[in-house]
Design a protein around this motif. Structure first.
Motif, PDB file in Angstrom:
ATOM      1  N   PRO A 133      49.257  38.227  30.871  1.00 62.10           N
ATOM      2  CA  PRO A 133      49.908  39.039  31.833  1.00 62.10           C
ATOM      3  C   PRO A 133      49.056  38.746  33.206  1.00 62.10           C
ATOM      4  O   PRO A 133      49.658  39.072  34.160  1.00 62.10           O
ATOM      5  N   ILE A 134      47.910  38.165  32.984  1.00 60.12           N
ATOM      6  CA  ILE A 134      47.135  37.819  34.199  1.00 60.12           C
ATOM      7  C   ILE A 134      47.616  36.617  35.160  1.00 60.12           C
ATOM      8  O   ILE A 134      47.356  35.545  34.527  1.00 60.12           O
ATOM      9  N   ALA A 135      47.806  36.859  36.337  1.00 61.49           N
ATOM     10  CA  ALA A 135      48.296  35.542  37.044  1.00 61.49           C
ATOM     11  C   ALA A 135      46.942  34.765  37.303  1.00 61.49           C
ATOM     12  O   ALA A 135      46.034  35.094  37.631  1.00 61.49           O
ATOM     13  N   PRO A 136      46.925  33.448  37.345  1.00 57.27           N
ATOM     14  CA  PRO A 136      45.888  32.534  37.250  1.00 57.27           C
ATOM     15  C   PRO A 136      45.211  32.744  38.539  1.00 57.27           C
ATOM     16  O   PRO A 136      43.754  32.713  38.746  1.00 57.27           O
ATOM     17  N   ALA A 137      45.793  33.063  39.702  1.00 51.76           N
ATOM     18  CA  ALA A 137      45.253  33.352  40.964  1.00 51.76           C
ATOM     19  C   ALA A 137      44.299  34.521  41.013  1.00 51.76           C
ATOM     20  O   ALA A 137      43.285  34.495  41.626  1.00 51.76           O
ATOM     21  N   ASN A 138      44.871  35.569  40.337  1.00 49.38           N
ATOM     22  CA  ASN A 138      44.091  36.781  40.004  1.00 49.38           C
ATOM     23  C   ASN A 138      42.599  36.574  39.272  1.00 49.38           C
ATOM     24  O   ASN A 138      41.515  37.129  39.403  1.00 49.38           O
ATOM     25  N   LEU A 139      42.718  35.529  38.051  1.00 48.26           N
ATOM     26  CA  LEU A 139      41.661  35.336  37.308  1.00 48.26           C
ATOM     27  C   LEU A 139      40.706  34.623  38.358  1.00 48.26           C
ATOM     28  O   LEU A 139      39.254  34.827  38.451  1.00 48.26           O
ATOM     29  N   GLY A 140      41.165  33.483  39.117  1.00 49.93           N
ATOM     30  CA  GLY A 140      40.348  32.844  39.987  1.00 49.93           C
ATOM     31  C   GLY A 140      39.525  33.771  41.160  1.00 49.93           C
ATOM     32  O   GLY A 140      38.090  33.673  41.243  1.00 49.93           O
ATOM     33  N   GLU A 141      40.340  34.830  41.613  1.00 45.11           N
ATOM     34  CA  GLU A 141      39.770  35.722  42.493  1.00 45.11           C
ATOM     35  C   GLU A 141      38.624  36.748  41.974  1.00 45.11           C
ATOM     36  O   GLU A 141      37.551  37.002  42.485  1.00 45.11           O
ATOM     37  N   MET A 142      38.817  36.953  40.506  1.00 47.02           N
ATOM     38  CA  MET A 142      37.884  37.796  39.873  1.00 47.02           C
ATOM     39  C   MET A 142      36.664  36.922  39.766  1.00 47.02           C
ATOM     40  O   MET A 142      35.471  37.847  39.874  1.00 47.02           O
ATOM     41  N   VAL A 143      36.621  35.631  39.505  1.00 43.01           N
ATOM     42  CA  VAL A 143      35.454  34.987  39.265  1.00 43.01           C
ATOM     43  C   VAL A 143      34.729  34.908  40.606  1.00 43.01           C
ATOM     44  O   VAL A 143      33.430  34.967  40.599  1.00 43.01           O
ATOM     45  N   ASN A 144      35.569  34.698  41.896  1.00 45.27           N
ATOM     46  CA  ASN A 144      34.967  34.929  43.128  1.00 45.27           C
ATOM     47  C   ASN A 144      34.095  36.057  43.399  1.00 45.27           C
ATOM     48  O   ASN A 144      33.044  36.124  43.940  1.00 45.27           O
ATOM     49  N   LEU A 145      34.716  37.262  42.940  1.00 46.78           N
ATOM     50  CA  LEU A 145      34.201  38.541  43.113  1.00 46.78           C
ATOM     51  C   LEU A 145      32.827  38.575  42.335  1.00 46.78           C
ATOM     52  O   LEU A 145      31.832  39.399  42.756  1.00 46.78           O
ATOM     53  N   ILE A 146      32.883  38.156  41.254  1.00 49.78           N
ATOM     54  CA  ILE A 146      31.606  37.982  40.269  1.00 49.78           C
ATOM     55  C   ILE A 146      30.526  37.199  41.080  1.00 49.78           C
ATOM     56  O   ILE A 146      29.286  37.779  41.085  1.00 49.78           O
ATOM     57  N   ASN A 147      30.914  35.970  41.543  1.00 50.19           N
ATOM     58  CA  ASN A 147      29.772  35.159  42.066  1.00 50.19           C
ATOM     59  C   ASN A 147      29.268  35.661  43.411  1.00 50.19           C
ATOM     60  O   ASN A 147      28.251  35.337  43.787  1.00 50.19           O
ATOM     61  N   LYS A 148      30.308  36.425  44.132  1.00 49.48           N
ATOM     62  CA  LYS A 148      29.721  37.173  45.161  1.00 49.48           C
ATOM     63  C   LYS A 148      28.761  38.378  45.160  1.00 49.48           C
ATOM     64  O   LYS A 148      28.218  39.090  45.980  1.00 49.48           O
TER      65      LYS A 148
END
Lengths: 479, 95
Positions: free
Chosen positions: A369-384
Motif C-alpha cells: 500500500p505505501i507508494a515508493p515516494a512516500n517510503l523515500g520521504e519517510m527515510v529523509n524525515l528520519i535522517n533529518k
C-alpha cells in the motif's frame, strides 16, 4: 549410513503471449470455463495449428538469458497420452530437438557460488484444467474440464541433477524465476500456475558415483512446498532403504495439507508416449540475425542489476541480492531511491518492515500500500531528525492504512520530534524541579538517576523530545 | 512375424481400442503386412541424409501474436456427452 541427495528440477513456465501457441484464442487467466476456446485448442477433427511467432521469440530470449546454445533447426513432435485435460489426446511438444541446450544458472547458498546446469529448454502447449467434484483428485467421482488453458504456450526448463539439498533447489528456482521475470517472458505466478515445478529426487550412499532410483514429485506450487516436499521425500527414501526396501521409479504428488508425498497411480499404466514429428506444423529455422536481434534487446538481468546497486547505490552484497531477487522489488527500490540520498535506508526498510508486512499479509510488492515516494520521504524525515526510529514505525503503520505522505501524517498524528531547544529546556527544568532527589543522586555519582530523569522527560513529551538533545541538556543543567 | 498378438493387445490398450477376441489373429497379420511393406524403404541407402521432419518444402510458417475471439461456451459444449458448470464432465480420473 550417510546419504547424498540428488535433485533435478523441471520447471514449466507459461509464456506471456496475448494468444495461444497454435491458435488465436486469448491466454487471459480466469474467465468462465471454455470461453477462450476454438476448434484448434478443443481438438476438433480437421482443425490445423499455426505457430505463434512470439513463442519462438520468448524461447530464444529465455535461452540467451540462461546462457544456452540456441538451436537453428526446430521441429515439433506429438506426445501421445490419454488424460481428460488433453483435448487432442496428444500434446504438441519438442522431443529430440529442443530449441535451447546446455545453459546454466549460478546460485549462492551459504556464501558459496555453485553452477547448476540446464540440460534443455523446449516449447510446448499447456493442457486444460480439471475441476474435481470432491476435495481432492483421489476423493472425486467426476471432474469438469475447462480448456481455456489448453494451448497456452509453455517452455519447459530442465536442469541437470546438480542440486544436493532443498536449499540449493530453492535458490535455483528463485534465480530462475527472477530471470524469467526480468526477461518479461512470464508472469511467474506460482499460485495461478503460470510457474510450476516438478522435482526429480533420489538418494545415494555418500561417496557413491551412481545415482539412486528417482521419484518425480509433482504439484509443487510454492517455494515452501518445494522445500518441504524434498525434505519429506529424502527422508522417506532413506527410511525405505534402511528398512531393506527399494525405491521404485514413480510419479508422486505433494499433499501440502498432509505434508507428505503420495504415489500417483493413474489408470494409464504405461508411459509410452509414442513421440513422432507433428505433421501439421512445418519446421522453424532460426538464423543468426534473429538470435542477434533478440540478444541486442535483452533487458538488464538480475546479476547486472545487483552489480549496479552495489556500485551506484552502495548496497552490500546481501542486501543487493535480496532486493534484485524479485523484479518488482528492485523496481520499487529504484523508484523509492529517487526520492532520497539514503539508498541503504530504503534497503533496510524494504528487507525489514516492508518484507515482514508482505509475508504476514501474504501479498506481493505490487500490492504493497505505501507508494515508493512516500517510503523515500519517510527515510529523509528520519535522517533529518524529524522522526525518531520509534516514531517512524508509527508513521509506517499509518501509511500502510492510508498511504498519506509521511509529512502530512507526522502533523496529523502530532508526532513531530521536538527539536526546538527552548521547548526542551522548559521540560528539562520542570522535571529537575520535580525530582530533587534524583538530581542529588546523580551529583553523588549515581548514573542510574540520569536514565530515570530521561525517562520522565520522554514521558512528559509523549516520546517526542529529541533524545540526544535531552541527554545533553540534562547533563549541562546538572553540572 | 515381427508383431505378435501381445504387441497388438498393447497397442490397442494404448489407443483405447477393444479388439474382438476372434479378430486378434487378423489384426496381427495385417500389422505385419503393413510393416513388411514399409520395410522396402530399408533397402535404400540413407547414409548422410537428415531425417525428414515434414514432407512440405516449407519452414517458418508463423502467426503474429494477436488474440481473436473463439467460440462460445454453448458451442464448445454442444457435443459434450455431459456438461457440468461450464465444463466437460468426465468420470473419475485416478484409481
Amino acid at each position: 549410513m550417510k546419504y547424498t541427495t540428488v535433485i533435478g528440477l523441471e520447471v514449466h513456465s507459461e509464456l506471456k503471449t496475448k494468444s495461444k501457441a497454435f491458435c488465436s484464442c486469448s491466454t487471459e487467466f480466469g474467465g468462465a470455463p471454455n470461453t477462450h476456446v476454438c476448434p484448434v485448442c478443443l481438438g476438433m477433427p480437421g482443425a490445423l495449428p499455426v505457430l505463434n511467432r512470439q513463442v519462438v521469440e520468448f524461447a530464444i530470449r529465455t535461452g540467451l538469458a540462461l546462457d544456452c546454445e540456441i538451436k537453428k533447426f526446430n521441429k515439433f513432435d506429438r506426445k501421445n497420452y490419454f488424460y481428460p485435460d488433453l483435448s487432442k489426446n496428444y500434446q504438441i511438444s519438442q522431443f529430440d530437438k529442443p530449441i535451447c541446450e546446455q545453459g546454466h544458472i549460478d546460485i549462492e547458498v551459504d556464501g558459496n557460488t555453485k553452477r547448476i546446469g540446464i540440460t534443455r529448454i523446449h516449447m510446448e502447449e499447456d493442457a486444460g484444467k480439471l475441476v474435481h467434484s470432491g476435495a481432492t483428485i483421489k476423493s472425486s467421482d467426476s471432474s469438469a474440464v475447462d480448456y481455456n488453458r489448453a494451448g497456452v504456450p509453455l517452455i519447459e526448463i530442465v536442469s541437470e541433477p546438480d542440486m544436493r539439498s532443498s536449499a540449493e533447489a530453492r535458490a535455483y528456482l528463485a534465480k530462475l524465476k527472477a530471470i524469467l521475470e526480468y526477461t518479461d517472458v512470464s508472469d511467474c505466478k506460482m499460485q495461478e500456475g503460470s510457474l510450476r515445478c516438478d522435482a526429480n529426487i533420489s538418494v545415494m550412499p555418500e561417496g557413491s558415483s551412481e545415482f539412486g532410483t528417482r521419484a518425480e514429485i509433482k504439484n509443487l506450487n510454492s517455494f515452501r512446498a518445494l522445500e518441504r516436499a524434498i525434505e519429506y521425500e529424502v527422508q522417506r527414501q532413506i527410511e525405505l532403504i534402511e528398512d531393506g526396501g527399494t525405491v521404485v521409479q514413480e510419479t508422486r504428488t505433494w499433499d501440502d495439507a498432509k505434508g507428505m508425498t503420495l504415489s500417483m497411480r493413474s489408470k494409464e499404466e504405461a508411459h509410452d508416449y509414442r513421440y513422432f514429428p507433428e505433421p501439421d506444423l512445418v519446421p522453424v529455422e532460426i538464423d543468426d540475425a534473429w538470435i542477434a536481434r533478440v540478444k541486442s534487446e535483452l533487458p538488464e538481468l538480475p546479476a547486472a542489476r545487483k552489480a549496479r546497486l552495489m556500485k551506484e547505490k552502495g548496497l552490500v552484497d546481501y542486501d543487493a541480492e535480496n532486493i534484485v531477487a524479485v523484479k518488482a522489488m528492485a523496481e520499487y527500490f529504484d523508484e523509492a531511491a529517487k526520492h532520497t540520498d539514503d539508498a541503504k535506508g530504503i534497503a533496510n526498510w524494504m528487507l525489514g518492515d516492508v518484507s515482514a508486512y508482505l509475508n504476514s499479509e501474504n501479498v506481493t510488492i505490487e500490492d504493497f500500500p505505501i507508494a515508493p515516494a512516500n517510503l523515500g520521504e519517510m527515510v529523509n524525515l528520519i535522517n533529518k531528525g524529524v522522526l525518531s526510529s520509534k516514531l517512524a514505525k508509527k508513521v509506517f503503520a499509518e501509511m500502510l492504512k492510508t498511504n498519506k505522505e509521511p509529512k502530512v501524517l507526522v502533523k496529523e498524528l502530532g508526532l513531530e520530534q521536538i527539536s526546538d531547544e527552548g521547548a526542551i529546556v522548559k521540560i528539562v527544568e520542570e522535571t529537575l524541579a520535580e525530582n530533587p532527589q534524583s538530581v542529588a543522586d546523580y551529583k553523588a555519582g549515581k548514573d542510574r538517576a540520569l536514565g530515570f530523569l530521561v525517562g520522565q522527560i520522554m514521558k512528559k513529551s509523549r516520546g517526542k523530545a529529541n533524545p540526544e538533545m535531552v541527554n545533553n541538556l540534562l547533563k549541562e543543567k546538572m553540572r | 512375424m515381427k508383431v505378435t498378438t501381445k504387441d497388438v493387445e498393447y497397442i490397442a490398450q494404448l489407443s483405447r481400442l477393444t479388439i474382438p477376441e476372434g479378430e486378434m489373429e487378423k489384426f496381427t497379420e495385417q500389422f505385419n503386412q503393413i510393416l513388411n511393406y514399409a520395410d522396402i524403404l530399408n533397402k535404400l541407402d540413407t547414409t548422410g541424409i537428415e531425417p525428414t521432419a515434414n514432407v512440405l518444402p516449407l519452414s517458418n510458417v508463423l502467426r503474429e501474436d494477436v488474440a481473436i475471439e473463439g467460440v462460445s461456451q454453448e458451442v464448445a459444449l454442444a457435443n459434450a456427452p455431459e456438461a457440468f458448470e461450464g465444463g466437460f464432465k468426465v468420470p473419475r480420473v485416478i484409481e
